[in-house]
Design an enzyme around this catalytic site. Structure first.
Site, PDB file in Angstrom:
ATOM      1  N   ARG A 160     -17.238 -10.030  41.988  1.00  0.00           N
ATOM      2  CA  ARG A 160     -17.778  -8.781  41.896  1.00  0.00           C
ATOM      3  C   ARG A 160     -17.835  -7.833  43.139  1.00  0.00           C
ATOM      4  O   ARG A 160     -17.976  -6.860  43.117  1.00  0.00           O
ATOM      5  CB  ARG A 160     -18.948  -8.825  40.834  1.00  0.00           C
ATOM      6  CG  ARG A 160     -19.748  -7.311  40.363  1.00  0.00           C
ATOM      7  CD  ARG A 160     -20.744  -7.776  39.531  1.00  0.00           C
ATOM      8  NE  ARG A 160     -21.766  -8.411  40.475  1.00  0.00           N
ATOM      9  CZ  ARG A 160     -22.462  -9.437  39.885  1.00  0.00           C
ATOM     10  NH1 ARG A 160     -22.404  -9.811  38.702  1.00  0.00           N
ATOM     11  NH2 ARG A 160     -23.332 -10.280  40.635  1.00  0.00           N
ATOM     12  N   VAL A 201     -30.198  -6.583  34.613  1.00  0.00           N
ATOM     13  CA  VAL A 201     -29.374  -7.933  34.884  1.00  0.00           C
ATOM     14  C   VAL A 201     -28.668  -7.514  36.509  1.00  0.00           C
ATOM     15  O   VAL A 201     -28.230  -6.513  36.700  1.00  0.00           O
ATOM     16  CB  VAL A 201     -28.519  -8.244  33.812  1.00  0.00           C
ATOM     17  CG1 VAL A 201     -29.335  -8.633  32.716  1.00  0.00           C
ATOM     18  CG2 VAL A 201     -27.607  -7.163  33.776  1.00  0.00           C
ATOM     19  N   CYS A 202     -28.356  -9.007  37.210  1.00  0.00           N
ATOM     20  CA  CYS A 202     -27.686  -8.688  38.204  1.00  0.00           C
ATOM     21  C   CYS A 202     -26.146  -7.977  38.031  1.00  0.00           C
ATOM     22  O   CYS A 202     -25.650  -8.534  36.804  1.00  0.00           O
ATOM     23  CB  CYS A 202     -27.182 -10.109  38.642  1.00  0.00           C
ATOM     24  SG  CYS A 202     -26.437 -10.319  40.208  1.00  0.00           S
ATOM     25  N   PRO A 203     -25.683  -7.193  38.763  1.00  0.00           N
ATOM     26  CA  PRO A 203     -26.131  -6.987  40.222  1.00  0.00           C
ATOM     27  C   PRO A 203     -26.627  -5.470  40.117  1.00  0.00           C
ATOM     28  O   PRO A 203     -26.879  -4.848  41.200  1.00  0.00           O
ATOM     29  CB  PRO A 203     -24.768  -6.559  40.885  1.00  0.00           C
ATOM     30  CG  PRO A 203     -23.917  -6.013  39.739  1.00  0.00           C
ATOM     31  CD  PRO A 203     -24.345  -6.691  38.366  1.00  0.00           C
TER      32      PRO A 203
END
Length: 494
Positions: A28, A430-432
């Site tokens: 990502r 949540v990531c990112p």
């Protein structure tokens, strides 16, 4: 010997949790941050795997088998899997170890991942599975096609990996160093459960564990190394049917990952049960299904294909990895967008949503420990934006906390704290997204002003300080505010 799967899995889960090891993030970041640093960590895993497995094969300890390439299945499955891991917030191994951190959304993704993989491999979707998998082209491995030993490929890959690893390490250690949390422990406890693990060191350990895994697994009659999809499918089959033949070394491996990550998260103060709201829950369901279907078609996930098959230089492994990356790229374009507003949208006075207001003189940690409404109540809106027709369905939503509640900004607006300080509350994102929104928000305040960011995403404990150092911003405060909760203050430098 089956118990060795549980033991090795526990070590793997511990290492992955402490090293924030996430292949989804590595891929990502190529498309969202234009950074190849994480991808080099994946190359380290592959290279260590390649050296170890080639040596074991040459010594006659293991006998890897190569499947004929089914290009349509691998490409379609890889792209679907790539879409799924972005929606679910982690790849197969990442979803297992994040479940050990208390993310209930990861548990949801795991259930649907295992069920859909089982449906494809042994269930009612088997016909659909075979329709693509049976279309092969007769290719197995790169070295077989070239008529050479695997060793020239192993040496070439290792040399390329070493070059880029040294290059990134030089850049990292010659530039500004990221701020880290003040130590609360000492000695071995600090090193194992508190000090940030470098991603390249983590990658090397993961690679070594992968080499060790194969002979341990083979000793139980399972001729394979690390793998997540088939073991997850077998676990679902065992739970539903009670078929003890399904309960093999691989099943204990994935259960061990869960155990090891839980131990690591508890030891480091990073465990807390976090329940997703309906929107994030839906993303986890869809992401899990995409992961199971895609991995079954592609013949493996980011571990089975992206780490093991690539190290064996099979066509399937490298084509699957490229296809997964393509899926991640598509998902990043569709769904990974910031939601922070411009300064024209910032209210001129502190927000007073729900029970608590943050005053201009409030301490930095106050926003991370104040009570707020839970999902479904007023003020618990989604953090995503409708960047595409699907964005509304899969927009990122804040996560409710099972053991405490947190103030969420009204409509995602920056909250002025006074004296040139603004709060960007990303708790539950949540990531990112904590990093994506921080990068967007910092450009909407003036040079010298501060952005205060409460968050509870463990990956952001490394990502946000690293971004601040790289982009020339000053971290004025960084502290843990509770179990799996942090606040960081970043003063814009340019």
């Amino acid at each position: 010997m089956l118990i060795s799967g549980l033991a090795l899995g526990a070590v793997l889960g511990f290492v992955m949790q402490r090293g924030r090891f996430c292949v989804t993030g590595f891929l990502r970041d190529i498309f969202t941050q234009r950074s190849w640093r994480g991808f080099v960590a994946l190359l380290i895993v592959i290279s260590v795997h390649a050296i170890g497995l080639a040596a074991l094969t040459s010594a006659g300890v293991i006998t890897p088998e190569y499947n004929e390439l089914a290009p349509v299945a691998v490409i379609v499955g890889g792209v679907i899997f790539g879409l799924g891991i972005v929606l679910a917030g982690g790849c197969a191994s990442g979803t297992w170890y994040r479940s050990g951190e208390g993310l209930i959304g990861s548990w949801i993704a795991l259930v649907f991942y295992a069920l859909s993989a089982a449906a494809m491999k042994t269930g009612f979707l088997g016909g659909l599975q075979n329709s693509l998998k049976d279309r092969t082209v007769g290719l197995t491995s790169i070295h077989a096609s070239l008529g050479i030993s695997i060793w020239p490929l192993v040496i070439a890959l290792s040399a390329v990996t070493a070059y880029f690893a040294v290059r990134f390490l030089r850049e990292e250690f010659s530039g500004p160093r990221p701020v880290t949390l003040a130590p609360r422990k000492s000695g071995l406890a600090h090193i194992l459960a508190e000090k940030p693990w470098h991603v390249y060191a983590t990658a090397a350990i993961v690679g070594v564990l992968g080499v060790i895994a194969w002979p341990l697994s083979a000793a139980t009659g399972r001729n394979d190394g690390l793998g997540i999809t088939t073991p997850s499918s077998n676990l679902a089959n065992y739970v539903v049917t009670g078929d003890t033949e399904r309960f093999d070394w691989g099943v204990l491996l994935v259960l061990g990952i869960l155990v090891g990550s839980f131990i690591a998260a508890k030891a480091s103060g990073e465990f807390r049960l976090r329940v997703p709201d309906a929107t994030q829950g839906a993303r986890s369901v869809v992401g899990g299904i995409f992961m199971g279907v895609g991995a079954a078609w592609a013949g493996g996930c980011t571990v089975g294909n992206g780490m093991v098959q690539t190290s064996l230089f099979s066509y399937q492994g490298w084509l699957a990895l490229a296809s997964i990356a393509a899926g991640v790229a598509i998902a990043a374009k569709l769904w990974l967008k910031p939601s922070a507003p411009s300064l024209n949208d910032v209210p001129s006075t502190p927000s007073t949503t729900n029970d608590t207001a943050v005053s201009a003189t409030a301490p930095v940690a106050s926003a991370a420990t104040s009570p707020v409404s839970l999902p479904g109540s007023e003020g618990a809106g989604a953090a995503g934006t409708e960047a595409s027709p699907l964005a509304g369905a899969f927009a990122v939503a804040p996560v409710a906390l099972l053991d405490r509640s947190v103030v969420k900004q009204e409509d995602g607006k920056l909250k002025p704290l006074g004296d040139g300080r603004y709060e960007l509350d990303t708790v539950g994102a949540v990531c990112p997204f904590p990093l994506i929104e921080a990068k967007d928000a910092i450009n909407k305040i003036e040079v010298g002003e501060e952005l205060v960011i409460p968050f509870d995403c463990t990956q952001a404990t490394d990502a946000i300080p690293r971004w601040a150092a790289k982009d020339g911003h000053e971290v004025t405060n960084f502290e843990q505010t509770g179990e799996a909760g942090w606040t960081i203050s970043v003063r814009r430098g340019r």
